[in-house]
Every structure is written in C-alpha cells, then in structure tokens.
Write an enzyme that holds these catalytic residues in place. Structure first.
Site, PDB file in Angstrom:
ATOM      1  N   GLU A 166       0.849  -1.199   0.000  1.00  0.00           N
ATOM      2  CA  GLU A 166       0.000   0.000   0.000  1.00  0.00           C
ATOM      3  C   GLU A 166       0.879   1.240   0.000  1.00  0.00           C
ATOM      4  O   GLU A 166       1.951   1.213   0.601  1.00  0.00           O
ATOM      5  CB  GLU A 166      -0.861   0.035   1.283  1.00  0.00           C
ATOM      6  CG  GLU A 166      -1.571  -1.257   1.568  1.00  0.00           C
ATOM      7  CD  GLU A 166      -2.330  -1.250   2.895  1.00  0.00           C
ATOM      8  OE1 GLU A 166      -2.137  -0.328   3.703  1.00  0.00           O
ATOM      9  OE2 GLU A 166      -3.124  -2.179   3.099  1.00  0.00           O
ATOM     10  N   LYS A 216       2.112   4.603   1.533  1.00  0.00           N
ATOM     11  CA  LYS A 216       2.022   5.088   2.906  1.00  0.00           C
ATOM     12  C   LYS A 216       1.620   6.551   2.874  1.00  0.00           C
ATOM     13  O   LYS A 216       2.428   7.433   2.566  1.00  0.00           O
ATOM     14  CB  LYS A 216       3.350   4.904   3.636  1.00  0.00           C
ATOM     15  CG  LYS A 216       3.240   5.265   5.096  1.00  0.00           C
ATOM     16  CD  LYS A 216       4.494   4.886   5.854  1.00  0.00           C
ATOM     17  CE  LYS A 216       4.328   5.178   7.325  1.00  0.00           C
ATOM     18  NZ  LYS A 216       3.990   6.567   7.624  1.00  0.00           N
ATOM     19  N   ASP A 253       0.697  10.244   3.917  1.00  0.00           N
ATOM     20  CA  ASP A 253       1.265  11.116   4.931  1.00  0.00           C
ATOM     21  C   ASP A 253       0.169  12.035   5.447  1.00  0.00           C
ATOM     22  O   ASP A 253       0.037  13.177   5.029  1.00  0.00           O
ATOM     23  CB  ASP A 253       2.415  11.920   4.300  1.00  0.00           C
ATOM     24  CG  ASP A 253       3.337  12.472   5.354  1.00  0.00           C
ATOM     25  OD1 ASP A 253       3.151  12.129   6.540  1.00  0.00           O
ATOM     26  OD2 ASP A 253       4.235  13.244   4.992  1.00  0.00           O
ATOM     27  N   TYR A 297      -7.464   1.486   5.655  1.00  0.00           N
ATOM     28  CA  TYR A 297      -6.490   0.414   5.464  1.00  0.00           C
ATOM     29  C   TYR A 297      -6.468  -0.628   6.575  1.00  0.00           C
ATOM     30  O   TYR A 297      -5.587  -1.487   6.580  1.00  0.00           O
ATOM     31  CB  TYR A 297      -5.084   0.962   5.254  1.00  0.00           C
ATOM     32  CG  TYR A 297      -4.630   1.985   6.273  1.00  0.00           C
ATOM     33  CD1 TYR A 297      -4.443   1.632   7.604  1.00  0.00           C
ATOM     34  CD2 TYR A 297      -4.373   3.293   5.887  1.00  0.00           C
ATOM     35  CE1 TYR A 297      -4.022   2.559   8.532  1.00  0.00           C
ATOM     36  CE2 TYR A 297      -3.946   4.238   6.806  1.00  0.00           C
ATOM     37  CZ  TYR A 297      -3.778   3.866   8.124  1.00  0.00           C
ATOM     38  OH  TYR A 297      -3.360   4.784   9.038  1.00  0.00           O
ATOM     39  N   LYS A 302      10.220   3.367   4.037  1.00  0.00           N
ATOM     40  CA  LYS A 302      10.129   4.823   3.871  1.00  0.00           C
ATOM     41  C   LYS A 302      10.987   5.305   2.698  1.00  0.00           C
ATOM     42  O   LYS A 302      12.052   4.754   2.430  1.00  0.00           O
ATOM     43  CB  LYS A 302      10.597   5.527   5.151  1.00  0.00           C
ATOM     44  CG  LYS A 302       9.797   5.162   6.394  1.00  0.00           C
ATOM     45  CD  LYS A 302       8.503   5.930   6.502  1.00  0.00           C
ATOM     46  CE  LYS A 302       8.673   7.347   6.958  1.00  0.00           C
ATOM     47  NZ  LYS A 302       8.769   7.510   8.401  1.00  0.00           N
ATOM     48  N   CYS A 306      29.164  42.848 -11.022  1.00  0.00           N
ATOM     49  CA  CYS A 306      29.293  41.469 -11.487  1.00  0.00           C
ATOM     50  C   CYS A 306      30.527  40.839 -10.849  1.00  0.00           C
ATOM     51  O   CYS A 306      31.620  41.400 -10.934  1.00  0.00           O
ATOM     52  CB  CYS A 306      29.420  41.447 -13.007  1.00  0.00           C
ATOM     53  SG  CYS A 306      29.810  39.809 -13.642  1.00  0.00           S
ATOM     54  N   CYS A 355      33.136  39.992 -14.033  1.00  0.00           N
ATOM     55  CA  CYS A 355      33.841  41.010 -14.839  1.00  0.00           C
ATOM     56  C   CYS A 355      33.873  42.372 -14.159  1.00  0.00           C
ATOM     57  O   CYS A 355      34.511  43.290 -14.672  1.00  0.00           O
ATOM     58  CB  CYS A 355      33.211  41.118 -16.229  1.00  0.00           C
ATOM     59  SG  CYS A 355      31.607  41.932 -16.219  1.00  0.00           S
ATOM     60  N   CYS A 363      24.289  41.643 -14.804  1.00  0.00           N
ATOM     61  CA  CYS A 363      25.584  42.225 -15.140  1.00  0.00           C
ATOM     62  C   CYS A 363      25.402  42.996 -16.435  1.00  0.00           C
ATOM     63  O   CYS A 363      24.816  42.489 -17.393  1.00  0.00           O
ATOM     64  CB  CYS A 363      26.602  41.098 -15.317  1.00  0.00           C
ATOM     65  SG  CYS A 363      28.040  41.589 -16.275  1.00  0.00           S
ATOM     66  N   CYS A 365      31.692  40.313 -20.663  1.00  0.00           N
ATOM     67  CA  CYS A 365      31.769  39.519 -19.436  1.00  0.00           C
ATOM     68  C   CYS A 365      32.046  38.066 -19.808  1.00  0.00           C
ATOM     69  O   CYS A 365      31.254  37.441 -20.511  1.00  0.00           O
ATOM     70  CB  CYS A 365      30.448  39.636 -18.677  1.00  0.00           C
ATOM     71  SG  CYS A 365      30.384  38.540 -17.243  1.00  0.00           S
TER      72      CYS A 365
HETATM   73  C1  9MJ Z   1      -0.642   4.635   5.825  1.00  0.00           C
HETATM   74  N1  9MJ Z   1      -0.229   5.605   6.623  1.00  0.00           N
HETATM   75  O1  9MJ Z   1      -0.903   4.846   4.638  1.00  0.00           O
HETATM   76  C2  9MJ Z   1      -1.046   1.753   7.794  1.00  0.00           C
HETATM   77  N2  9MJ Z   1      -0.848   3.329   6.400  1.00  0.00           N
HETATM   78  O2  9MJ Z   1      -1.459  -0.209   9.096  1.00  0.00           O
HETATM   79  C3  9MJ Z   1      -1.178   2.198   5.708  1.00  0.00           C
HETATM   80  N3  9MJ Z   1      -0.749   3.038   7.682  1.00  0.00           N
HETATM   81  C4  9MJ Z   1      -1.066   1.045   9.033  1.00  0.00           C
HETATM   82  N4  9MJ Z   1      -1.298   1.227   6.592  1.00  0.00           N
HETATM   83  C5  9MJ Z   1      -1.378  -0.592  10.375  1.00  0.00           C
HETATM   84  N5  9MJ Z   1      -1.367   2.137   4.370  1.00  0.00           N
HETATM   85  C6  9MJ Z   1      -0.969   0.456  11.110  1.00  0.00           C
HETATM   86  C7  9MJ Z   1      -0.777   1.514  10.250  1.00  0.00           C
END
Ligand code: 9MJ
Length: 681
Positions: free
Chosen positions: A120, A122, A124, A232, A325, A419, A422, A437, A443
């Site tokens: 999956e 991740k 943020d 998820y 990561k 400059c 030059c 310049c 130059c």
């Molecule tokens: C994120 N942040 O996209 C989990 N997460 O699964 C995904 N976080 C997660 N899975 C278990 N895709 C704990 C956290």
C-alpha cells in the site's frame, strides 16, 4: 576513575536535558501549533539520539522524557476516546536489505508457510478510527497516543469521502475502520493561497494542514477544507452479518470495506514475493510526484489474517507489517556561504553553498536561492542552519532558516551591485526579479554561457562540445564569440589539456556537421532573451526567412502567436546591436545554412527600406501571408499611414487609410498588383 565516570555522566545528563528541551519545543510546534520548524527527519534524529543515550544510561532515563510518550499528544479541547483495540504504529525500513530481512523474519515466524504480501502507499496524513454502529457513523477519533485519541466526530462528518452511513445492508453491527485522513496536494495549494490572501500563515505541508483542519473547534472551518480519507485496517468488529462475515485476508477485507462504501487507495496491490515488493516501491517512488496526495513510503502487510495473528506484535507495532520509507526530502544543514553565478543573459543568481547533506537520496552541496527577493522573503543568512528540500528530480532548494538555531552576529544578505566575474555594474530593472551584469559579451561568464547555449543539443547540437570544453576554449582565448567556433583549427583544439587527437578530430567534424541546421534551431541558438525553442519555431514558421525576422518591427513580431511586447522588444534589440550583426554575418559567412531558405542581400530586395501599409480586406491571399511576403521582399509593414509610408496596398472596402494615402500622394496598389509584385519578387 570514579570522578571521571561522574564527569561523563554529567555530560550525558546535560546532553539529555538539551535533547529533551529541544524535542519538547519541536513537539509543541508540531502537535499543538501544526507549525513545525524542523523537518520530520531531524526530529526523528534527535529522538533517536535521546533514545540511544537513555538506553546506554538507563539511570538517566526519566518518566518525563519525550521517549516515554508514543505517538501524538492528546488535546484538551476534544473529548477523549479510549481505543478498545489500540491503534498500531509501524516499524520502519530504509533499505532493500531491511525488506529482505522482514520477509525472512516472517518466513521464520510462519515456519516456512507460503505467504502473500499486500503493498500500500504510505499516506502522509493523520490516522483516524471510524466507528459505525448499525451502519451509522457514530464516532471518529484521532490516533492520539494509540490508546486514547481525541473525538473529532463533528469534523470528520464534513469529509465527503467518509460515508455517514454504510451501504449494502450486510455490514457488522459494530464496525471500526482505521485509515488516513489527508489533504490532496491540489487542495493544499489552494488552501495556502487563501490563507496568504487572508493574511493568515501558510501551512508547512499537507499533513500539517490536514491536522490543523481536523482540530478545528468550529466544524464549518473543517468543512471548507479539502480533506479525504483512505481506509487500510479494521478495529473492533462485533455482530458480523451472516451473509457477509469479515473476510480472512487483508486484501479481501479492503474490498469488503469498499463494498460498504468506504474509500481505499487504488494503488493497493497483492504481491507474491520480496522482489515484487522492491519493484512496487520503486514504481511508486517514481510516480510519487504525479500522485495527487503526499506519501512518504509504502507499507507491506502479510495478507492472511490468520498468518498476521501467528506473527504477532512487538510493543505497539505488528511484526506482520513494515513501512518502507522514502529517503527524507528535507534535511537541515549549515549555509556556509552564498556564491553568485552569472547566466547567459547576465542574470545574477545567488547559490547556497551548503555543508554537504544527504537529502532526497543524494548528497546536496548547492541549492539555488533564486534572487534577492527570495532571500529577503525567507530571511536566509550566511551561517544559518537551513532546511534543504530535494523532492524527486526537482533541483534542491533552501526552504528557510531554523530561526531558533541562528547564530549571533548574522546579517541579512545583499547581492553584490557589481558582477563578480567582470566587475561591471549589476542593474536591476524595475519589475524584474533578477539583477543583471551590464557587461554583455565583455563579461567572460556571459560569453561562456552564450557559447554553451549555442552548442547545446536543442540549438546547434555540436556533439562533444560540453561545458568544460567551452570554458577551456574561452579561457585559452581561442573563442570570443560563437562565430569563432567555425575558425578553430585541429591544431588549436589538439593543444588543449586533456584533449586526444581523435577527440579533437571528432570535435572539428561535429562543428562542421552543425553548419547544416534549421532556421528555428539557429534562431534559438542565438540566445535572444526570452526566445526559447517554441518561440524560435513560431518565428521561423511565421517569417520563413532570417531576413524577415531581422527586419520585423516590434509590432510585426507580435503578430506571431508566441510573441508579446517584451519578447518582441528583446528580438529587435538583439538584431539592432552592431556586435550581434557582425557575429551573424560571420556565422553565415562560415557556411551555416538551412534548407528551403534563401538569403538575399537585404538592400537588393525590391521593397528594401520601404514602409508598406496593408488596408482593407484581401480576397485571394491571407493577410498574414501577404505581410510575410512583403517582409521577405524587404518591406517594413506598418499599420498606420504617414509621410514615411512608401506604399499602401488597398484591398476591398479600404477606408480612411486609403483616403489619407491619396491625400498624401502615396503609391497605391490593389491586391492584383500586389500579387503581380510577389510573382516578380
Ligand atoms: C498509511 N499511513 O498509509 C497503515 N498506512 O497499518 C497504511 N498506515 C497502518 N497502513 C497498520 N497504508 C498500522 C498503520
């Protein structure tokens, strides 16, 4: 000995206290103010440092240490919610090896059973737990510290992708669903524009914006924020429906959640082995900047729920999942100095000289600071600790200083008014971001850049004439302007340092080959300000000949779709300069040519030096075509009749301009006569 040990312990105690203080300060900015001052990676580094010291000196670990608190802080404004099933965090991996190790561990824990992995992105954002009772959303809680979160139900209700009621009546009586709330990049950008317009502070990144939006006391504010959620994981489940019990694999559960109307990332894939995990990671990393939301890695999870249970947990993270990561895109380092580079058009660009820092997967030593306004806006000073960002393949940039780490006695930076190459005066024209310049081709920096541009692939495409070689040639005094390239001898080139006879021969051949080109490439190669590839092509297509372009007025140039008043002005200014005319003559004299173009002595052209006005409508020839032909024949085409007008071409329904021409006794032609003239021409 004993006293030595005590001194050492005191030193460590001091270090620990400083780290605690720093971490508390930054945690406050991050969790409570949603306004972090340092990148996450730097926070993590401080945190790990403290953890390590506390492990080495367990006596110095205290309960008030930030390491004793996992996850976020619990806000007082919101009601607390105890998670009946704790919300997990994930262990991190930063290398392929750690993923292979993870797979090996799973293999051991599962006693070599076959297993599948679900991959999956991740996200943020912020982890959230939704609770549905009889299909109705009754509670939404943040992760908090994993055990207790904040009740943000009212705010989460405003998010379009969170269903207030599940669909298809076969859901369990109680269903807790976990996922991530995030702010898509597009919405984040718009929100920050609005924030700035209203005089509010911009959010540092989409995650902070999402967190800030979710912690609003007034849910109308949250409703106005572009938030979304992907699910998820499951939390507590009670009273499964006989027709649709909870599935036995993670991938099937995600499908089941979609069946009940919940959103799941479309990027999720079921994989069979470690190699596929690495390919998935690389593929997502490559597409990272094209995804409409921020991600900071990928997550791999064992697919079978029975196997997940067999693998179990360590403290608060499951053994059956890992987050791989991406390299951090932001890091902090020291700004050692500011160099000023001089570009092809004389623009002075301040460049940050940084203490080398690993960021975005590479070691960065330089980053552009753009111009004086940018430096002022960000208040960047030499000596500062700065945040450096390198996202994807984008060139690194300095985000800003970490003010709490600014040393004493720094001063605002001001670009030099001369400059640095030059010594000519550097000027900043009103309305322009960069100072330039004024040395022009005197130059050496501008000269080198002009030659590099001329030789580059999209211009004259001189194979083997790279930046370093151009610098050598200019420094050896062998070339002063681009036309000198065509006078270089094999002997001169061979005499250069690190130049073998074969390379010298190849270069001579490449220079020779470049003589046959296209009109648009040649125009682009001249390096006229603001005339890029597309504009050069538009000019060539419109005017057909170099002469026509050289003779065109600013007004005429603006007839070309790509050309506005500023570009037109740059073009006319370029051709008006004697120096440029001389270089052009030398280039054409050296044999540069292009197919289907004829070059005439412009004074010998039938309409040389004559100002012609076109008026009324033409029946046979398109107006622009007629205009181009007139220019090709040496005419200056103007839109108004005056004493200077030599010829007026009057089409049908010609009005006041024709009358004025008659009054002034100017020669007048109709369309037929004009066509006759073109045929002769
Ligand atoms: C994120 N942040 O996209 C989990 N997460 O699964 C995904 N976080 C997660 N899975 C278990 N895709 C704990 C956290």
């Amino acid at each position: 000995m004993a006293s030595e040990k005590m001194t050492e312990e005191n030193n460590v105690r001091d270090q620990i206290n400083i780290l605690k203080e720093q971490l508390n300060y930054h945690a406050h900015r991050y969790y409570l103010l949603d306004d972090p001052e340092i990148p996450d990676a730097e926070y993590d580094r401080l945190f790990r440092r403290l953890e390590t010291l506390e492990q080495q000196y367990p006596d110095l670990a205290t309960l008030d240490s930030p390491t004793q608190r996992v996850g976020g802080q619990i806000l007082e404004h919101f009601k607390q919610v105890a998670h009946q099933i704790p919300m997990l965090s994930l262990s991190n991996a930063f290398s392929e090896q750690e993923i292979f190790d993870f797979a090996q561990r799973i293999d051991d824990l599962l006693e070599h059973e076959n297993f599948n992995i679900v991959a999956e992105p991740k996200l943020d954002g912020l982890a959230i737990s939704l609770r549905y009772e009889q299909g109705i959303l009754v509670q939404a809680a943040t992760r908090g510290d994993g055990q207790t979160g904040e009740d943000v139900t009212q705010n989460v209700r405003t998010i379009q992708s969170v269903p207030l009621k599940l669909i298809n009546n076969d859901y369990p009586q109680v269903l807790e669903v976990r996922g991530e709330i995030f702010m898509p990049k597009g919405g984040f950008k718009k929100l920050n524009e609005i924030q700035l317009k209203n005089g509010d502070k911009a959010f540092a990144n989409p995650r902070n914006a999402a967190a800030g939006s979710l912690r609003q006391l007034d849910s109308r504010v949250t409703a106005s924020r572009p938030l979304a959620m992907y699910c998820y994981a499951l939390g507590l489940v009670e009273g499964e429906h006989a027709d649709n019990p909870i599935k036995t694999t993670h991938s099937d559960i995600l499908q089941q959640l979609q069946h009940w109307g919940l959103s799941v990332s479309p990027e999720i894939k079921r994989l069979e082995n470690c190699q596929q995990c690495i390919v998935y990671y690389q593929n997502i990393m490559q597409r990272r900047s094209d995804l409409p939301y921020e991600i900071d890695g990928v997550v791999f999870k064992v697919d079978s729920i029975a196997q997940q249970q067999k693998a179990g947990f360590i403290s608060r993270a499951p053994r059956w999942a890992i987050a791989y990561k991406f390299p951090a895109e932001e890091a902090i380092t020291r700004l050692m100095g500011i160099d000023v580079q001089v570009g092809r058009t004389g623009a002075l660009t301040p460049v940050a000289r940084l203490k080398p820092v690993f960021v975005g997967g590479v070691t960065v030593t330089n980053a552009t600071l753009h111009n004086q306004d940018e430096i002022d806006r960000k208040d960047i000073r030499i000596g500062d600790t700065v945040i450096v960002r390198r996202a994807g393949d984008v060139i690194p940039e300095v985000v800003g200083p970490v003010l709490s780490r600014r040393p004493e006695n720094t001063a605002p930076y001001i670009l030099p008014d001369h400059c640095p190459v030059c010594g000519s005066v550097a000027e900043r024209v009103d309305g322009e971001a960069k100072s330039r310049c004024t040395g022009g081709l005197y130059c050496p920096a501008q000269r080198k850049e002009a030659i590099k541009h001329f030789a580059s692939r999209k211009a004259m495409d001189i194979d083997g004439l790279g930046d370093k070689l151009v610098e050598q040639l200019v420094e050896a005094g062998l070339i002063h302007d681009v036309s000198n390239l065509y006078q270089l001898s094999l002997k001169q080139i061979s005499a250069l340092e690190r130049m073998g006879p074969k390379s010298a021969e190849n270069l001579i051949q490449a220079i020779e080959n470049s003589k046959l080109t296209t009109l648009s490439r040649f125009i682009y190669a001249l390096g006229i300000r603001e005339v890029g590839e597309a504009t050069a092509l538009a000019l060539a297509n419109y005017f057909k000949t170099l002469t026509a372009i050289q003779l065109a007025t600013e007004e005429e140039l603006q007839e070309v779709a790509d050309v506005g008043p500023i570009v037109a002005h740059h073009i006319v200014t370029f051709f008006a300069q004697t120096h440029n005319q001389e270089v052009l003559t030398k280039l054409l004299g050296a044999g540069i040519h292009w197919p289907k173009i004829f070059i005439k002595d412009k004074d010998a052209l039938p309409l040389a030096g004559k100002t012609v006005v076109l008026t009324g409508s033409l029946a046979v020839m398109a107006r622009n075509e007629a205009k181009a032909k007139l220019i090709e024949l040496g005419a200056k085409v103007s839109s108004s009749v005056s004493k200077k007008t030599a010829l007026v071409i009057a089409g049908e329904k010609a009005g006041s301009k024709l009358t004025k021409a008659q009054e002034l006794g100017i020669e007048i032609m109709d369309e037929a006569q004009m066509l006759e003239l073109f045929n002769q021409g």
